[in-house]
Design an enzyme around this catalytic site. Structure first.
Site, PDB file in Angstrom:
ATOM      1  N   LEU A  63       0.824  -1.219   0.000  1.00  0.00           N
ATOM      2  CA  LEU A  63       0.000   0.000   0.000  1.00  0.00           C
ATOM      3  C   LEU A  63       0.857   1.268   0.000  1.00  0.00           C
ATOM      4  CD1 LEU A  63      -2.985  -0.844   2.401  1.00  0.00           C
ATOM      5  CD2 LEU A  63      -3.031  -0.591  -0.086  1.00  0.00           C
ATOM      6  N   HIS A 232       4.574 -15.538  -3.418  1.00  0.00           N
ATOM      7  CA  HIS A 232       4.712 -15.562  -4.887  1.00  0.00           C
ATOM      8  C   HIS A 232       5.601 -16.669  -5.456  1.00  0.00           C
ATOM      9  CE1 HIS A 232       8.226 -13.307  -3.576  1.00  0.00           C
ATOM     10  NE2 HIS A 232       7.556 -12.181  -3.411  1.00  0.00           N
ATOM     11  N   ASP A 305       0.274  -9.641  -4.962  1.00  0.00           N
ATOM     12  CA  ASP A 305       1.544  -8.909  -4.846  1.00  0.00           C
ATOM     13  C   ASP A 305       1.410  -7.540  -5.534  1.00  0.00           C
ATOM     14  OD1 ASP A 305       4.075  -8.160  -4.157  1.00  0.00           O
ATOM     15  OD2 ASP A 305       5.113  -9.622  -5.411  1.00  0.00           O
ATOM     16  N   GLY A 324       7.719  -4.840 -10.295  1.00  0.00           N
ATOM     17  CA  GLY A 324       6.394  -4.825  -9.665  1.00  0.00           C
ATOM     18  C   GLY A 324       5.254  -4.602 -10.636  1.00  0.00           C
TER      19      GLY A 324
HETATM   20  O1  DOR Z   1       8.050  -7.085  -7.965  1.00  0.00           O
HETATM   21  C1  DOR Z   1       8.121  -6.827  -6.759  1.00  0.00           C
HETATM   22  N1  DOR Z   1       7.755  -5.637  -6.259  1.00  0.00           N
HETATM   23  N2  DOR Z   1       8.610  -7.773  -5.946  1.00  0.00           N
HETATM   24  C2  DOR Z   1       8.882  -7.522  -4.659  1.00  0.00           C
HETATM   25  O2  DOR Z   1       9.330  -8.398  -3.985  1.00  0.00           O
HETATM   26  C3  DOR Z   1       8.676  -6.172  -4.098  1.00  0.00           C
HETATM   27  C4  DOR Z   1       7.657  -5.430  -4.843  1.00  0.00           C
HETATM   28  C5  DOR Z   1       7.646  -3.971  -4.513  1.00  0.00           C
HETATM   29  O3  DOR Z   1       7.587  -3.625  -3.324  1.00  0.00           O
HETATM   30  O4  DOR Z   1       7.670  -3.154  -5.444  1.00  0.00           O
HETATM   31 ZN    ZN Z   2       8.281 -10.413  -2.636  1.00  0.00          ZN
HETATM   32 ZN    ZN Z   3       5.485  -8.191  -2.463  1.00  0.00          ZN
END
Ligand code: DOR
Ligand code: ZN
Ligand code: ZN
Length: 428
Positions: A63, A232, A305, A324
């Site tokens: 968040l 994940h 995620d 991410g």
């Molecule tokens: O792709 C990801 N984004 N993997 C992670 O482990 C962290 C996350 C992020 O906080 O952006």
């Molecule tokens: Zn992660």
């Molecule tokens: Zn994560």
């Protein structure tokens, strides 16, 4: 206030219910489920041809508040959750400051109460500032309401620290959510190591970087008797380890994401940084094994995620981009495609979004039992829509699914007896 949800196909896997029924909600509770319920003075919701499910739960959400409100905050993130059909989300502690003490956790809870439209359950860090060196005050985090511990975003590299974290977490029955990555192997990697990383000229992250840590954490779960939840899962080798650990009776659970279930490393060839995620999108063979495991009880839940990023962190060269995917608003539609394709049963799919995640964290949620909080997700299984990130409630527009068409979208989200999302719009 009373709501009468009429004539929907009620799917409550924990109670083995899959039947056309009415549900009566009074104030914040479910008071009756049955056929032809009649009640006066209530808001009638016509749920014919819709799927009426326990409120969906996403136990892996970033968040970003406090500290990274330009990426997401509790106001926008909980609206994204409601629009995505989720009534409860758990937020990861990789904020600034890190959620490693009671004041940050209390702040998150207050913001969620004042500005949130869904239930927010905080996850505390495992180590101070997520530096992997010193344990947090686990008792304090437990007392202030953390539902789990995680250093997600980064692995706990030191096995001794992980061991002690598990020993303490066990005293409070707190699950430890592990981001499995051996950094010595994943270092500087951009995508899955394999044919396509060579072909596209990007440094690879081998499946072994994940599998080694999964194996270590299984061994530590066995040593300590604590509950380890693997975040994940992306590689088929990890699943095989988890399958064997479960057979041995070790306390291991795991989640998979919508993107790891439906996308492969081939699409990285677009060099679109929205496909960059950690762990990376894997091979076709991995995806097939993950999908098959959904129906076999090896995978406990689906988790998005949700990792919103600012435009600038993605509008750049692949190697410079952040990892991410903004996932809350596409999770239902993306994973429902597996139902439509006959790869997973409808009831199993609902379970992976409701009772499954509830059981991972020991939450008193995920069913439509009488007397429970009226957290209800209603899905239109026939609605066809293209993913349009410009319409996301999330500030994070980073999705590799943009422009793709899916069938089956959240239609209404009811949290604690209040309609918070209806037919494309947030109501709060
Ligand atoms: O792709 C990801 N984004 N993997 C992670 O482990 C962290 C996350 C992020 O906080 O952006
Ligand atoms: Zn992660
Ligand atoms: Zn994560």
């Amino acid at each position: 206030m009373r709501l009468l949800i009429k004539g929907g196909r009620v799917i409550d896997p924990a109670n083995k219910v899959d039947k056309v029924l009415d549900i009566l909600v009074e104030n914040d509770k479910i008071v009756e489920t049955g056929q032809n319920i009649y009640a006066e003075d209530c808001i009638n919701i016509d749920a014919e041809n819709k799927l009426v499910c326990p409120g969906f739960i996403d136990i892996h959400v970033h968040l970003r508040e406090p500290g990274f409100e330009y990426k997401e905050d509790i106001y926008s993130g909980t609206r994204a959750a409601a629009a995505g059909g989720f009534t409860t989300i758990c937020c990861m502690p990789n904020t600034e400051p890190v959620a490693d003490n009671k004041s940050v956790i209390s702040f998150i809870k207050e913001q969620a109460r004042d500005k949130g439209v869904v239930n927010v359950l905080p996850i505390g860090a495992i180590t101070k500032r997520q530096q992997g060196q010193e344990l947090v005050e686990i008792a304090e985090l437990f007392k202030v309401g953390c539902v789990a511990l995680s250093d997600d975003g980064r692995p706990v590299v030191r096995a001794d620290i992980m061991r002690y974290a598990l020993e303490y977490a066990k005293m409070f029955s707190l699950p430890v959510l592990s981001h499995c990555e051996e950094p010595a192997l994943s270092q500087d990697g951009q995508m899955n190591e394999g044919f396509y990383s060579t072909y596209y000229g990007l440094k690879g992250i081998p499946a072994a970087a994940e599998e080694i840590m999964v194996a270590r954490d299984i061994i530590l779960a066995k040593l300590t008797g604590a509950h380890v939840h693997i975040c994940h899962v992306s590689a088929r080798g990890s699943l095989e380890l988890i399958r064997r650990a479960k057979e041995e009776g070790i306390k291991i659970t795991c989640e998979v994401t919508p993107h790891h279930l439906t996308l492969t490393d081939e699409i990285v060839g677009s060099y679109d940084a929205d496909t960059k995620v950690n762990p990376p999108l894997r091979s076709k063979e991995d995806v097939e094994v993950l999908i098959n495991a959904l129906s076999e009880g090896i995978i406990d839940c689906i988790a998005s995620d949700h990792a919103p990023h600012h435009k600038e962190a993605k509008d750049c060269e692949y190697s410079a981009a952040a990892f991410g995917i903004s996932g809350l608003e596409t999770s239902v539609a993306v994973t429902m495609s597996l139902v439509h394709q006959g790869k997973i049963g409808l009831s199993d799919w609902v379970a992976l979004n409701t009772i499954g995640p509830a059981q991972v964290l020991g939450l008193d949620k995920g069913t439509l039992n009488k007397g429970r909080a009226a957290d209800i997700t209603i899905i239109d299984p026939e609605m066809v829509k293209k993913v349009d990130p410009t319409k996301f409630y999330s500030k994070g527009k980073n999705t590799p699914f943009k422009g793709m068409e899916f069938k089956g979208w959240p239609w209404m989200t009811i949290r604690g007896g209040r309609i918070v999302f209806e037919d494309g719009k947030i109501k709060a």
